[in-house]
Design a protein around this motif. Sequence first.
Motif, mmCIF file in Angstrom:
data_model
loop_
_atom_site.group_PDB
_atom_site.id
_atom_site.type_symbol
_atom_site.label_atom_id
_atom_site.label_comp_id
_atom_site.label_asym_id
_atom_site.label_seq_id
_atom_site.Cartn_x
_atom_site.Cartn_y
_atom_site.Cartn_z
ATOM 1 N N VAL A 45 0.848 -1.186 0.000
ATOM 2 C CA VAL A 45 0.000 0.000 0.000
ATOM 3 C C VAL A 45 0.885 1.237 0.000
ATOM 4 O O VAL A 45 1.821 1.334 0.796
ATOM 5 C CB VAL A 45 -0.935 0.009 1.234
ATOM 6 N N CYS A 46 0.575 2.164 -0.893
ATOM 7 C CA CYS A 46 1.330 3.412 -0.984
ATOM 8 C C CYS A 46 0.738 4.450 -0.036
ATOM 9 O O CYS A 46 -0.472 4.682 -0.027
ATOM 10 C CB CYS A 46 1.304 3.930 -2.422
ATOM 11 N N LEU A 47 1.586 5.082 0.745
ATOM 12 C CA LEU A 47 1.170 6.089 1.729
ATOM 13 C C LEU A 47 1.553 7.501 1.284
ATOM 14 O O LEU A 47 1.648 8.411 2.104
ATOM 15 C CB LEU A 47 1.809 5.779 3.083
ATOM 16 N N LEU A 48 1.742 7.680 -0.029
ATOM 17 C CA LEU A 48 2.197 8.971 -0.550
ATOM 18 C C LEU A 48 1.271 10.100 -0.153
ATOM 19 O O LEU A 48 1.728 11.186 0.208
ATOM 20 C CB LEU A 48 2.340 8.896 -2.077
ATOM 21 N N ASP A 49 -0.024 9.877 -0.183
ATOM 22 C CA ASP A 49 -0.980 10.933 0.170
ATOM 23 C C ASP A 49 -0.764 11.406 1.608
ATOM 24 O O ASP A 49 -0.768 12.603 1.880
ATOM 25 C CB ASP A 49 -2.408 10.429 -0.029
ATOM 26 N N ASP A 50 -0.543 10.465 2.518
ATOM 27 C CA ASP A 50 -0.305 10.817 3.929
ATOM 28 C C ASP A 50 0.983 11.619 4.093
ATOM 29 O O ASP A 50 1.030 12.591 4.849
ATOM 30 C CB ASP A 50 -0.229 9.557 4.795
ATOM 31 N N VAL A 51 2.029 11.195 3.383
ATOM 32 C CA VAL A 51 3.319 11.887 3.484
ATOM 33 C C VAL A 51 3.209 13.293 2.896
ATOM 34 O O VAL A 51 3.722 14.261 3.473
ATOM 35 C CB VAL A 51 4.443 11.076 2.807
ATOM 36 N N LEU A 52 2.514 13.417 1.761
ATOM 37 C CA LEU A 52 2.309 14.745 1.161
ATOM 38 C C LEU A 52 1.559 15.661 2.123
ATOM 39 O O LEU A 52 1.936 16.822 2.303
ATOM 40 C CB LEU A 52 1.527 14.623 -0.148
ATOM 41 N N THR A 53 0.510 15.151 2.733
ATOM 42 C CA THR A 53 -0.279 15.942 3.682
ATOM 43 C C THR A 53 0.580 16.388 4.860
ATOM 44 O O THR A 53 0.544 17.546 5.266
ATOM 45 C CB THR A 53 -1.491 15.136 4.182
ATOM 46 N N ALA A 54 1.377 15.468 5.385
ATOM 47 C CA ALA A 54 2.246 15.795 6.524
ATOM 48 C C ALA A 54 3.273 16.865 6.168
ATOM 49 O O ALA A 54 3.675 17.653 7.017
ATOM 50 C CB ALA A 54 2.954 14.526 7.015
ATOM 51 N N ARG A 55 3.677 16.888 4.890
ATOM 52 C CA ARG A 55 4.678 17.871 4.446
ATOM 53 C C ARG A 55 4.036 19.151 3.907
ATOM 54 O O ARG A 55 4.730 20.097 3.575
ATOM 55 C CB ARG A 55 5.556 17.289 3.322
ATOM 56 N N GLY A 56 2.702 19.162 3.794
ATOM 57 C CA GLY A 56 2.016 20.327 3.245
ATOM 58 C C GLY A 56 2.338 20.551 1.778
ATOM 59 O O GLY A 56 2.409 21.688 1.319
ATOM 60 N N MET A 57 2.536 19.460 1.052
ATOM 61 C CA MET A 57 2.918 19.542 -0.356
ATOM 62 C C MET A 57 1.818 18.950 -1.232
ATOM 63 O O MET A 57 1.162 17.989 -0.837
ATOM 64 C CB MET A 57 4.230 18.796 -0.584
ATOM 65 N N THR A 58 1.636 19.513 -2.401
ATOM 66 C CA THR A 58 0.662 18.982 -3.351
ATOM 67 C C THR A 58 1.339 17.974 -4.273
ATOM 68 O O THR A 58 2.563 17.974 -4.432
ATOM 69 C CB THR A 58 0.045 20.095 -4.214
ATOM 70 N N VAL A 112 2.207 14.229 -13.106
ATOM 71 C CA VAL A 112 1.181 14.150 -12.065
ATOM 72 C C VAL A 112 0.378 12.870 -12.241
ATOM 73 O O VAL A 112 0.015 12.214 -11.264
ATOM 74 C CB VAL A 112 0.251 15.390 -12.109
ATOM 75 N N VAL A 113 0.114 12.504 -13.481
ATOM 76 C CA VAL A 113 -0.652 11.278 -13.762
ATOM 77 C C VAL A 113 0.071 10.051 -13.192
ATOM 78 O O VAL A 113 -0.546 9.219 -12.523
ATOM 79 C CB VAL A 113 -0.898 11.120 -15.278
ATOM 80 N N ASN A 114 1.367 9.953 -13.442
ATOM 81 C CA ASN A 114 2.116 8.801 -12.925
ATOM 82 C C ASN A 114 2.175 8.793 -11.401
ATOM 83 O O ASN A 114 2.063 7.734 -10.776
ATOM 84 C CB ASN A 114 3.514 8.755 -13.515
ATOM 85 N N LEU A 115 2.343 9.946 -10.787
ATOM 86 C CA LEU A 115 2.338 10.006 -9.324
ATOM 87 C C LEU A 115 0.953 9.674 -8.771
ATOM 88 O O LEU A 115 0.837 9.038 -7.724
ATOM 89 C CB LEU A 115 2.787 11.380 -8.832
ATOM 90 N N SER A 116 -0.079 10.091 -9.471
ATOM 91 C CA SER A 116 -1.442 9.791 -9.050
ATOM 92 C C SER A 116 -1.708 8.281 -9.094
ATOM 93 O O SER A 116 -2.350 7.726 -8.195
ATOM 94 C CB SER A 116 -2.443 10.531 -9.935
ATOM 95 N N ILE A 117 -1.210 7.621 -10.121
ATOM 96 C CA ILE A 117 -1.343 6.165 -10.227
ATOM 97 C C ILE A 117 -0.659 5.499 -9.033
ATOM 98 O O ILE A 117 -1.213 4.581 -8.420
ATOM 99 C CB ILE A 117 -0.768 5.666 -11.569
ATOM 100 N N LEU A 118 0.507 5.980 -8.672
ATOM 101 C CA LEU A 118 1.224 5.451 -7.513
ATOM 102 C C LEU A 118 0.453 5.731 -6.231
ATOM 103 O O LEU A 118 0.206 4.832 -5.426
ATOM 104 C CB LEU A 118 2.626 6.069 -7.449
ATOM 105 N N LYS A 119 0.029 6.970 -6.062
ATOM 106 C CA LYS A 119 -0.671 7.409 -4.845
ATOM 107 C C LYS A 119 -1.967 6.632 -4.621
ATOM 108 O O LYS A 119 -2.340 6.322 -3.492
ATOM 109 C CB LYS A 119 -0.968 8.903 -4.943
ATOM 110 N N ASN A 120 -2.637 6.294 -5.715
ATOM 111 C CA ASN A 120 -3.933 5.609 -5.616
ATOM 112 C C ASN A 120 -3.815 4.091 -5.688
ATOM 113 O O ASN A 120 -4.814 3.399 -5.911
ATOM 114 C CB ASN A 120 -4.877 6.125 -6.707
#
Length: 75
Positions: free
Chosen positions: A10-23, A35-43
Amino acid sequence: MPVDEPHRVVCLLDDVLTARGMTLTALADQVGVSVVNLSILKNNRAKAVRFSTLTAICDALGCTVGDLFQVVPPQ
């Protein structure tokens, strides 16, 4: 593991981005990945990820690979 069995990573990228205040867009710009490739990873739809991409993401977010992923127990 049978071929048709889904992976348990499971990818936790969304949580890490939120913790860092980064989009996701800001991360994409910094890492040089779409962004599309990162979104595929994040989801959790990615089937693979390059080590060079993981390294760039970790450098940009100041985290480790272990911060980005976890393996969930079998169901």
